[in-house]
Design a protein around this motif. Structure first.
Motif, PDB file in Angstrom:
ATOM      1  N   ARG A 100       0.835  -1.192   0.000  1.00  0.00           N
ATOM      2  CA  ARG A 100       0.000   0.000   0.000  1.00  0.00           C
ATOM      3  C   ARG A 100       0.872   1.246   0.000  1.00  0.00           C
ATOM      4  NH1 ARG A 100      -4.475  -0.357   4.297  1.00  0.00           N
ATOM      5  NH2 ARG A 100      -5.230  -1.819   2.743  1.00  0.00           N
ATOM      6  N   VAL A 101       0.467   2.244  -0.804  1.00  0.00           N
ATOM      7  CA  VAL A 101       1.209   3.503  -0.894  1.00  0.00           C
ATOM      8  C   VAL A 101       0.257   4.676  -0.642  1.00  0.00           C
ATOM      9  CG1 VAL A 101       3.025   2.626  -2.419  1.00  0.00           C
ATOM     10  CG2 VAL A 101       0.942   3.576  -3.414  1.00  0.00           C
ATOM     11  N   TYR A 102       0.852   5.794  -0.224  1.00  0.00           N
ATOM     12  CA  TYR A 102       0.088   6.985   0.145  1.00  0.00           C
ATOM     13  C   TYR A 102       0.688   8.232  -0.483  1.00  0.00           C
ATOM     14  CZ  TYR A 102      -1.713   4.006   3.848  1.00  0.00           C
ATOM     15  OH  TYR A 102      -2.303   2.976   4.540  1.00  0.00           O
ATOM     16  N   ALA A 103      -0.158   9.218  -0.727  1.00  0.00           N
ATOM     17  CA  ALA A 103       0.283  10.549  -1.135  1.00  0.00           C
ATOM     18  C   ALA A 103      -0.505  11.567  -0.315  1.00  0.00           C
ATOM     19  CB  ALA A 103       0.045  10.775  -2.625  1.00  0.00           C
ATOM     20  N   ASP A 104       0.207  12.499   0.302  1.00  0.00           N
ATOM     21  CA  ASP A 104      -0.407  13.560   1.103  1.00  0.00           C
ATOM     22  C   ASP A 104      -0.167  14.897   0.423  1.00  0.00           C
ATOM     23  OD1 ASP A 104      -1.328  12.037   3.413  1.00  0.00           O
ATOM     24  OD2 ASP A 104       0.793  11.730   3.850  1.00  0.00           O
ATOM     25  N   PHE A 105      -1.241  15.634   0.179  1.00  0.00           N
ATOM     26  CA  PHE A 105      -1.189  16.913  -0.526  1.00  0.00           C
ATOM     27  C   PHE A 105      -1.511  18.032   0.451  1.00  0.00           C
ATOM     28  CE2 PHE A 105      -2.444  13.571  -3.335  1.00  0.00           C
ATOM     29  CZ  PHE A 105      -1.756  13.813  -4.507  1.00  0.00           C
ATOM     30  N   THR A 106      -0.770  19.144   0.336  1.00  0.00           N
ATOM     31  CA  THR A 106      -1.025  20.308   1.179  1.00  0.00           C
ATOM     32  C   THR A 106      -0.886  21.578   0.342  1.00  0.00           C
ATOM     33  OG1 THR A 106      -0.143  19.174   3.123  1.00  0.00           O
ATOM     34  CG2 THR A 106      -0.286  21.567   3.235  1.00  0.00           C
ATOM     35  N   ILE A 107      -1.834  22.486   0.536  1.00  0.00           N
ATOM     36  CA  ILE A 107      -1.808  23.826  -0.056  1.00  0.00           C
ATOM     37  C   ILE A 107      -1.708  24.807   1.113  1.00  0.00           C
ATOM     38  CG2 ILE A 107      -3.168  25.565  -1.290  1.00  0.00           C
ATOM     39  CD1 ILE A 107      -2.256  23.355  -3.126  1.00  0.00           C
ATOM     40  N   THR A 108      -0.715  25.681   1.086  1.00  0.00           N
ATOM     41  CA  THR A 108      -0.524  26.632   2.184  1.00  0.00           C
ATOM     42  C   THR A 108      -1.077  28.010   1.811  1.00  0.00           C
ATOM     43  OG1 THR A 108       1.641  27.350   1.392  1.00  0.00           O
ATOM     44  CG2 THR A 108       1.594  25.440   2.900  1.00  0.00           C
ATOM     45  N   GLU A 109      -1.318  28.802   2.823  1.00  0.00           N
ATOM     46  CA  GLU A 109      -1.740  30.189   2.607  1.00  0.00           C
ATOM     47  C   GLU A 109      -0.636  30.961   1.896  1.00  0.00           C
ATOM     48  OE1 GLU A 109      -4.381  33.115   2.302  1.00  0.00           O
ATOM     49  OE2 GLU A 109      -4.857  31.200   3.257  1.00  0.00           O
ATOM     50  N   GLN A 110       0.606  30.643   2.207  1.00  0.00           N
ATOM     51  CA  GLN A 110       1.749  31.291   1.552  1.00  0.00           C
ATOM     52  C   GLN A 110       1.713  31.045   0.044  1.00  0.00           C
ATOM     53  OE1 GLN A 110       5.556  30.005   3.053  1.00  0.00           O
ATOM     54  NE2 GLN A 110       6.684  31.119   1.497  1.00  0.00           N
ATOM     55  N   LEU A 111       1.419  29.820  -0.366  1.00  0.00           N
ATOM     56  CA  LEU A 111       1.322  29.509  -1.797  1.00  0.00           C
ATOM     57  C   LEU A 111       0.186  30.298  -2.436  1.00  0.00           C
ATOM     58  CD1 LEU A 111       1.999  27.902  -4.384  1.00  0.00           C
ATOM     59  CD2 LEU A 111       0.415  26.136  -3.528  1.00  0.00           C
ATOM     60  N   LEU A 112      -0.959  30.348  -1.787  1.00  0.00           N
ATOM     61  CA  LEU A 112      -2.103  31.086  -2.334  1.00  0.00           C
ATOM     62  C   LEU A 112      -1.776  32.575  -2.470  1.00  0.00           C
ATOM     63  CD1 LEU A 112      -4.954  29.293  -0.365  1.00  0.00           C
ATOM     64  CD2 LEU A 112      -4.341  28.977  -2.771  1.00  0.00           C
ATOM     65  N   ASP A 113      -1.109  33.136  -1.470  1.00  0.00           N
ATOM     66  CA  ASP A 113      -0.701  34.546  -1.541  1.00  0.00           C
ATOM     67  C   ASP A 113       0.270  34.775  -2.690  1.00  0.00           C
ATOM     68  OD1 ASP A 113      -2.286  35.156   0.646  1.00  0.00           O
ATOM     69  OD2 ASP A 113      -0.613  35.131   2.089  1.00  0.00           O
ATOM     70  N   GLU A 114       1.208  33.853  -2.850  1.00  0.00           N
ATOM     71  CA  GLU A 114       2.196  33.944  -3.941  1.00  0.00           C
ATOM     72  C   GLU A 114       1.499  33.918  -5.303  1.00  0.00           C
ATOM     73  OE1 GLU A 114       5.298  30.686  -5.525  1.00  0.00           O
ATOM     74  OE2 GLU A 114       5.620  31.284  -3.437  1.00  0.00           O
ATOM     75  N   ILE A 115       0.537  33.043  -5.466  1.00  0.00           N
ATOM     76  CA  ILE A 115      -0.207  32.943  -6.727  1.00  0.00           C
ATOM     77  C   ILE A 115      -0.981  34.229  -6.985  1.00  0.00           C
ATOM     78  CG2 ILE A 115      -2.138  31.787  -7.876  1.00  0.00           C
ATOM     79  CD1 ILE A 115      -1.121  29.166  -6.519  1.00  0.00           C
ATOM     80  N   ARG A 116      -1.673  34.714  -5.969  1.00  0.00           N
ATOM     81  CA  ARG A 116      -2.453  35.951  -6.131  1.00  0.00           C
ATOM     82  C   ARG A 116      -1.546  37.129  -6.497  1.00  0.00           C
ATOM     83  NH1 ARG A 116      -5.114  33.839  -1.191  1.00  0.00           N
ATOM     84  NH2 ARG A 116      -7.068  32.893  -1.870  1.00  0.00           N
ATOM     85  N   GLN A 117      -0.400  37.184  -5.869  1.00  0.00           N
ATOM     86  CA  GLN A 117       0.545  38.276  -6.143  1.00  0.00           C
ATOM     87  C   GLN A 117       1.040  38.212  -7.593  1.00  0.00           C
ATOM     88  OE1 GLN A 117       4.195  38.027  -3.902  1.00  0.00           O
ATOM     89  NE2 GLN A 117       4.676  40.184  -4.243  1.00  0.00           N
ATOM     90  N   HIS A 118       1.415  37.035  -8.065  1.00  0.00           N
ATOM     91  CA  HIS A 118       1.959  36.893  -9.418  1.00  0.00           C
ATOM     92  C   HIS A 118       0.897  37.071 -10.511  1.00  0.00           C
ATOM     93  CE1 HIS A 118       5.507  35.119  -7.428  1.00  0.00           C
ATOM     94  NE2 HIS A 118       6.139  35.556  -8.507  1.00  0.00           N
ATOM     95  N   THR A 119      -0.365  36.844 -10.180  1.00  0.00           N
ATOM     96  CA  THR A 119      -1.422  36.928 -11.199  1.00  0.00           C
ATOM     97  C   THR A 119      -2.236  38.211 -11.112  1.00  0.00           C
ATOM     98  OG1 THR A 119      -2.960  35.692  -9.768  1.00  0.00           O
ATOM     99  CG2 THR A 119      -1.653  34.414 -11.355  1.00  0.00           C
ATOM    100  N   ALA A 120      -1.984  39.048 -10.122  1.00  0.00           N
ATOM    101  CA  ALA A 120      -2.801  40.252  -9.895  1.00  0.00           C
ATOM    102  C   ALA A 120      -2.834  41.176 -11.107  1.00  0.00           C
ATOM    103  CB  ALA A 120      -2.290  41.013  -8.668  1.00  0.00           C
ATOM    104  N   GLY A 121      -1.754  41.251 -11.850  1.00  0.00           N
ATOM    105  CA  GLY A 121      -1.702  42.118 -13.026  1.00  0.00           C
ATOM    106  C   GLY A 121      -2.229  41.467 -14.291  1.00  0.00           C
ATOM    107  N   GLY A 122      -2.765  40.250 -14.179  1.00  0.00           N
ATOM    108  CA  GLY A 122      -3.299  39.558 -15.350  1.00  0.00           C
ATOM    109  C   GLY A 122      -2.348  38.548 -15.961  1.00  0.00           C
ATOM    110  N   ASP A 123      -1.135  38.468 -15.410  1.00  0.00           N
ATOM    111  CA  ASP A 123      -0.159  37.519 -15.945  1.00  0.00           C
ATOM    112  C   ASP A 123      -0.485  36.096 -15.526  1.00  0.00           C
ATOM    113  OD1 ASP A 123       1.365  39.582 -17.070  1.00  0.00           O
ATOM    114  OD2 ASP A 123       2.480  39.870 -15.200  1.00  0.00           O
TER     115      ASP A 123
END
Length: 162
Positions: A100-123
């Motif tokens: 048996r194998v497992y994969a654990d996924f995590t999304i952090t607030e830091q990642l979400l902030d980084e994405i919002r910052q990089h895409t804020a200008g439409g990029d």
């Protein structure tokens, strides 16, 4: 009220994915999706129908168990104003999956902030996210890197330009 709807959505998605034919056929089970879509855990047992020629986990099934989760989690956390697509993936097989194998996924607030910052200008932004597949003893079986495409939807880019 919103949190309750999100919790129901997480449970429904988990249930639906567990009956998704490719997951059923590979023996993949979604064990957990957090109510806020920030964490998920997936497992896959070793069965006669997902073994390769040498009796270990089939590589395609190892990848399949990691495929949609980062995209789904980002979609839920960023909301309807964003386009989120899988762009590329890489898998490195480290050791044979003999059980048996497992994969654990995590999304952090830091990642979400980084994405919002990089895409804020439409990029567009192409974050690279990583997940490890491990066996029950904690041995690393595979490393998966996913590159996602994230961008504000055209209507939001136009609204920001005004």
């Amino acid at each position: 009220m919103f949190e309750l709807k999100l919790a129901r959505k997480a449970r429904l998605l988990r249930w639906l994915m567990n009956f998704y034919p490719p997951y059923l056929g590979a023996g993949i089970r979604v064990r957990h999706i957090s109510d806020d879509f920030r964490q998920a855990q997936v497992r896959m047992g070793l069965r006669w129908y997902n073994r390769n020629y040498v009796g270990t986990q089939f590589g395609g099934s190892l990848y399949s168990m990691t495929d949609p989760f980062f995209m789904l989690m980002l979609l839920q956390n960023l909301g309807d104003d964003y386009v989120v697509w899988d762009k590329a993936a890489n898998i490195e097989f480290v050791s044979p999956g003999k059980g048996r194998v497992y994969a654990d996924f995590t999304i952090t607030e830091q990642l979400l902030d980084e994405i919002r910052q990089h895409t804020a200008g439409g990029d567009k932004y192409l974050p690279r996210l990583h997940v490890e597949v491990r066996d029950e003893q904690g041995t690393l079986v595979a490393r998966v890197q996913k590159t996602l495409y994230v961008r504000l939807k055209p209507r939001m880019r136009q609204a920001g330009a005004k």
